[in-house]
Scaffold this motif. Sequence first.
Motif: not given
Length: 243
Positions: A32-51, A53-61
């Motif tokens: 999984l390759i993420f291109l950035g801008d995880y935050v700003d826009g909808w209300s769950e920015s901190a929750q996206v980052i937490d998700y 971080m957990q994904l990084d532990k179980s997948h190749q990111c």
Amino acid sequence: MGRTLVIGDIHGGLKGLVQLFERAEVTKDDKLIFLGDYVDGWSESAQVIDYLMQLDKSHQCIFIKGNHDAWCIDWLEKDIVDEVWFVHGGKLTMESYQDLSDVTRKEQLDFFKRMHDYYVDGQNNLFIHAGFSSMHGPEKERYSSNYSWDRTLWEMALTMDTRIKKDSAIYPKRLLLYHEIYIGHTPTLYYNVNVPMQGCNVWNIDTGAAFTGKLTCLDIETKVFWQSDTLQSLYPNEKGRNK
């Protein structure tokens, strides 16, 4: 062997990300390759980052840093509230962090700071949030802010005369450096398109999730892509970055 999936700008839309991964049937075999801008826009920015971080532990990111992420880093680390950032999603991002402990904020800041400016895979594909201006590649870029802000690469690729061959002396040198280039940053909605766009060997995966568009991931081998519902429909009581 799993797929290599590239994911466009998320902008605080955790519901869209979860839905997208369900539709793409993402497994632990996928890269999984993420291109950035995880935050700003909808209300769950901190929750996206937490998700993530957990994904990084179980997948190749691989996580690329975007311009909105850089703004968020400045706020988390130095308490700098950029005025432009604040009105373009920063306010909701700050609110999403209200109930987080100092320890959790520090963990998220460390995660942000580990993100890549860009990434080149074994097939010489470049993944970068926005672009670069140097004809010698991003490693020779004079201004590192171009990694997360440059639009000239995309504008050039999108408007290229297709009659110009790659062996021509006037073919842009930037486009010859990599097999393919994957970017976000510039919503395809600007061109009245709601799916990934291609200009020469540059693929734009930002389909406007921050606004009225959807969140997208694309298989770089097959070019098959999946999309969430519009983020506006998933967050019906919010405006996102829509004005």
